[in-house]
Motif scaffolding. Sequence first.
Motif, PDB file in Angstrom:
ATOM      1  N   GLU A   6      77.202  11.493  34.132  1.00 28.48           N
ATOM      2  CA  GLU A   6      76.436  11.227  32.918  1.00 28.48           C
ATOM      3  C   GLU A   6      75.410  12.340  32.682  1.00 28.48           C
ATOM      4  O   GLU A   6      75.180  12.760  31.554  1.00 28.48           O
ATOM      5  CB  GLU A   6      75.720   9.874  33.066  1.00 28.48           C
ATOM      6  N   TYR A   7      74.822  12.828  33.762  1.00 26.63           N
ATOM      7  CA  TYR A   7      73.818  13.887  33.678  1.00 26.63           C
ATOM      8  C   TYR A   7      74.477  15.247  33.444  1.00 26.63           C
ATOM      9  O   TYR A   7      73.809  16.210  33.079  1.00 26.63           O
ATOM     10  CB  TYR A   7      72.979  13.888  34.952  1.00 26.63           C
ATOM     11  N   GLY A   8      75.793  15.326  33.676  1.00 27.66           N
ATOM     12  CA  GLY A   8      76.527  16.578  33.462  1.00 27.66           C
ATOM     13  C   GLY A   8      76.503  17.513  34.654  1.00 27.66           C
ATOM     14  O   GLY A   8      76.718  18.716  34.509  1.00 27.66           O
ATOM     15  N   TYR A   9      76.242  16.968  35.828  1.00 35.95           N
ATOM     16  CA  TYR A   9      76.182  17.778  37.037  1.00 35.95           C
ATOM     17  C   TYR A   9      77.485  17.702  37.807  1.00 35.95           C
ATOM     18  O   TYR A   9      78.116  16.657  37.899  1.00 35.95           O
ATOM     19  CB  TYR A   9      75.053  17.278  37.943  1.00 35.95           C
TER      20      TYR A   9
ATOM     21  N   HIS B 197      73.353  22.245  45.264  1.00 39.17           N
ATOM     22  CA  HIS B 197      72.308  23.258  45.104  1.00 39.17           C
ATOM     23  C   HIS B 197      70.934  22.607  45.024  1.00 39.17           C
ATOM     24  O   HIS B 197      69.987  23.032  45.692  1.00 39.17           O
ATOM     25  CB  HIS B 197      72.576  24.103  43.860  1.00 39.17           C
ATOM     26  N   GLU B 198      70.810  21.561  44.192  1.00 38.48           N
ATOM     27  CA  GLU B 198      69.524  20.864  44.026  1.00 38.48           C
ATOM     28  C   GLU B 198      69.053  20.225  45.336  1.00 38.48           C
ATOM     29  O   GLU B 198      67.858  20.168  45.604  1.00 38.48           O
ATOM     30  CB  GLU B 198      69.630  19.785  42.944  1.00 38.48           C
ATOM     31  N   LEU B 199      69.992  19.738  46.122  1.00 43.14           N
ATOM     32  CA  LEU B 199      69.653  19.078  47.385  1.00 43.14           C
ATOM     33  C   LEU B 199      69.487  20.062  48.545  1.00 43.14           C
ATOM     34  O   LEU B 199      69.037  19.678  49.624  1.00 43.14           O
ATOM     35  CB  LEU B 199      70.729  18.045  47.750  1.00 43.14           C
TER      36      LEU B 199
ATOM     37  N   GLU C  54      66.015   9.069  52.271  1.00 39.18           N
ATOM     38  CA  GLU C  54      65.394  10.285  51.739  1.00 39.18           C
ATOM     39  C   GLU C  54      66.334  10.987  50.762  1.00 39.18           C
ATOM     40  O   GLU C  54      65.924  11.451  49.699  1.00 39.18           O
ATOM     41  CB  GLU C  54      65.017  11.248  52.878  1.00 39.18           C
ATOM     42  N   ARG C  55      67.607  11.061  51.109  1.00 43.19           N
ATOM     43  CA  ARG C  55      68.580  11.732  50.242  1.00 43.19           C
ATOM     44  C   ARG C  55      68.794  10.921  48.966  1.00 43.19           C
ATOM     45  O   ARG C  55      68.902  11.481  47.879  1.00 43.19           O
ATOM     46  CB  ARG C  55      69.890  11.914  51.017  1.00 43.19           C
ATOM     47  N   LEU C  56      68.831   9.603  49.072  1.00 46.99           N
ATOM     48  CA  LEU C  56      68.965   8.753  47.883  1.00 46.99           C
ATOM     49  C   LEU C  56      67.789   8.974  46.935  1.00 46.99           C
ATOM     50  O   LEU C  56      67.965   9.092  45.725  1.00 46.99           O
ATOM     51  CB  LEU C  56      69.064   7.276  48.261  1.00 46.99           C
ATOM     52  N   LEU C  57      66.576   9.048  47.488  1.00 45.21           N
ATOM     53  CA  LEU C  57      65.386   9.283  46.659  1.00 45.21           C
ATOM     54  C   LEU C  57      65.452  10.651  45.987  1.00 45.21           C
ATOM     55  O   LEU C  57      65.087  10.799  44.814  1.00 45.21           O
ATOM     56  CB  LEU C  57      64.116   9.148  47.495  1.00 45.21           C
ATOM     57  N   ALA C  58      65.937  11.658  46.710  1.00 42.02           N
ATOM     58  CA  ALA C  58      66.076  13.000  46.136  1.00 42.02           C
ATOM     59  C   ALA C  58      67.113  12.994  45.012  1.00 42.02           C
ATOM     60  O   ALA C  58      66.890  13.586  43.945  1.00 42.02           O
ATOM     61  CB  ALA C  58      66.469  14.004  47.225  1.00 42.02           C
ATOM     62  N   ILE C  59      68.232  12.308  45.219  1.00 43.10           N
ATOM     63  CA  ILE C  59      69.280  12.221  44.196  1.00 43.10           C
ATOM     64  C   ILE C  59      68.744  11.509  42.968  1.00 43.10           C
ATOM     65  O   ILE C  59      68.972  11.944  41.833  1.00 43.10           O
ATOM     66  CB  ILE C  59      70.531  11.508  44.769  1.00 43.10           C
ATOM     67  N   ALA C  60      68.018  10.432  43.173  1.00 41.39           N
ATOM     68  CA  ALA C  60      67.431   9.691  42.048  1.00 41.39           C
ATOM     69  C   ALA C  60      66.508  10.598  41.247  1.00 41.39           C
ATOM     70  O   ALA C  60      66.534  10.592  40.010  1.00 41.39           O
ATOM     71  CB  ALA C  60      66.678   8.461  42.551  1.00 41.39           C
TER      72      ALA C  60
ATOM     73  N   ILE D 183      72.025  21.634  50.084  1.00 34.20           N
ATOM     74  CA  ILE D 183      73.117  21.464  51.043  1.00 34.20           C
ATOM     75  C   ILE D 183      74.362  22.138  50.478  1.00 34.20           C
ATOM     76  O   ILE D 183      74.385  22.549  49.317  1.00 34.20           O
ATOM     77  CB  ILE D 183      73.403  19.962  51.342  1.00 34.20           C
ATOM     78  N   SER D 184      75.418  22.222  51.285  1.00 37.30           N
ATOM     79  CA  SER D 184      76.653  22.843  50.812  1.00 37.30           C
ATOM     80  C   SER D 184      77.400  21.890  49.880  1.00 37.30           C
ATOM     81  O   SER D 184      77.180  20.676  49.907  1.00 37.30           O
ATOM     82  CB  SER D 184      77.553  23.210  51.993  1.00 37.30           C
ATOM     83  N   GLN D 185      78.274  22.474  49.070  1.00 29.11           N
ATOM     84  CA  GLN D 185      79.083  21.643  48.174  1.00 29.11           C
ATOM     85  C   GLN D 185      79.948  20.684  48.985  1.00 29.11           C
ATOM     86  O   GLN D 185      80.101  19.519  48.630  1.00 29.11           O
ATOM     87  CB  GLN D 185      79.956  22.519  47.274  1.00 29.11           C
ATOM     88  N   ALA D 186      80.488  21.163  50.091  1.00 34.30           N
ATOM     89  CA  ALA D 186      81.325  20.308  50.942  1.00 34.30           C
ATOM     90  C   ALA D 186      80.505  19.142  51.499  1.00 34.30           C
ATOM     91  O   ALA D 186      80.981  18.004  51.549  1.00 34.30           O
ATOM     92  CB  ALA D 186      81.930  21.123  52.085  1.00 34.30           C
ATOM     93  N   ALA D 187      79.262  19.410  51.879  1.00 35.36           N
ATOM     94  CA  ALA D 187      78.407  18.344  52.404  1.00 35.36           C
ATOM     95  C   ALA D 187      78.135  17.303  51.325  1.00 35.36           C
ATOM     96  O   ALA D 187      78.165  16.099  51.604  1.00 35.36           O
ATOM     97  CB  ALA D 187      77.101  18.925  52.929  1.00 35.36           C
ATOM     98  N   TYR D 188      77.898  17.760  50.086  1.00 33.65           N
ATOM     99  CA  TYR D 188      77.653  16.799  49.011  1.00 33.65           C
ATOM    100  C   TYR D 188      78.922  15.995  48.712  1.00 33.65           C
ATOM    101  O   TYR D 188      78.865  14.782  48.527  1.00 33.65           O
ATOM    102  CB  TYR D 188      77.148  17.460  47.720  1.00 33.65           C
ATOM    103  N   THR D 189      80.064  16.683  48.680  1.00 32.46           N
ATOM    104  CA  THR D 189      81.333  15.994  48.425  1.00 32.46           C
ATOM    105  C   THR D 189      81.565  14.924  49.482  1.00 32.46           C
ATOM    106  O   THR D 189      81.964  13.803  49.164  1.00 32.46           O
ATOM    107  CB  THR D 189      82.500  17.005  48.395  1.00 32.46           C
TER     108      THR D 189
END
Length: 125
Positions: free
Chosen positions: A18-21, A28-30, A50-56, A32-38
């Motif tokens: 929805e945000y278009g990310y 990048h924003e977090l 902590e990661r949930l709060l950062a994503i929010a 971490i690597s793309q593989a780690a986010y995937t």
Amino acid sequence: MMDPVEKILERIKEARKEYGYSHENMAHELGISQAAYTNLEKNESKLTVERLLAIASILKKPPYHFLDGTPQNIYNQQNTDNVIGHQENIYKENKEMLEKLVLSYESRIEELKDEILFLRERLKK
């Protein structure tokens, strides 16, 4: 049926789209690597609070959006002198909003009554 973590991750995925990310943007924003986010979104690595709060924060959503999607009653559980004042402020704000809504609805009802009277007079002619 999805387990609670899968539901949270699904809501993160929906909000991200929805945000278009992309996964790359989020990684990048977090920081971490793309593989780690995937892996995170696929539930192949653990989602920390902590990661949930950062994503929010990144997706400009309140954290409860991912947990339930709707805010529930949230109570200040700190035992300080400000608690009573805080609760009174919330009560006052809610009461003022309710009063405004009631006035708005009453005004609209009067408008509709006038319109009904007008239309009834038109039908009599």
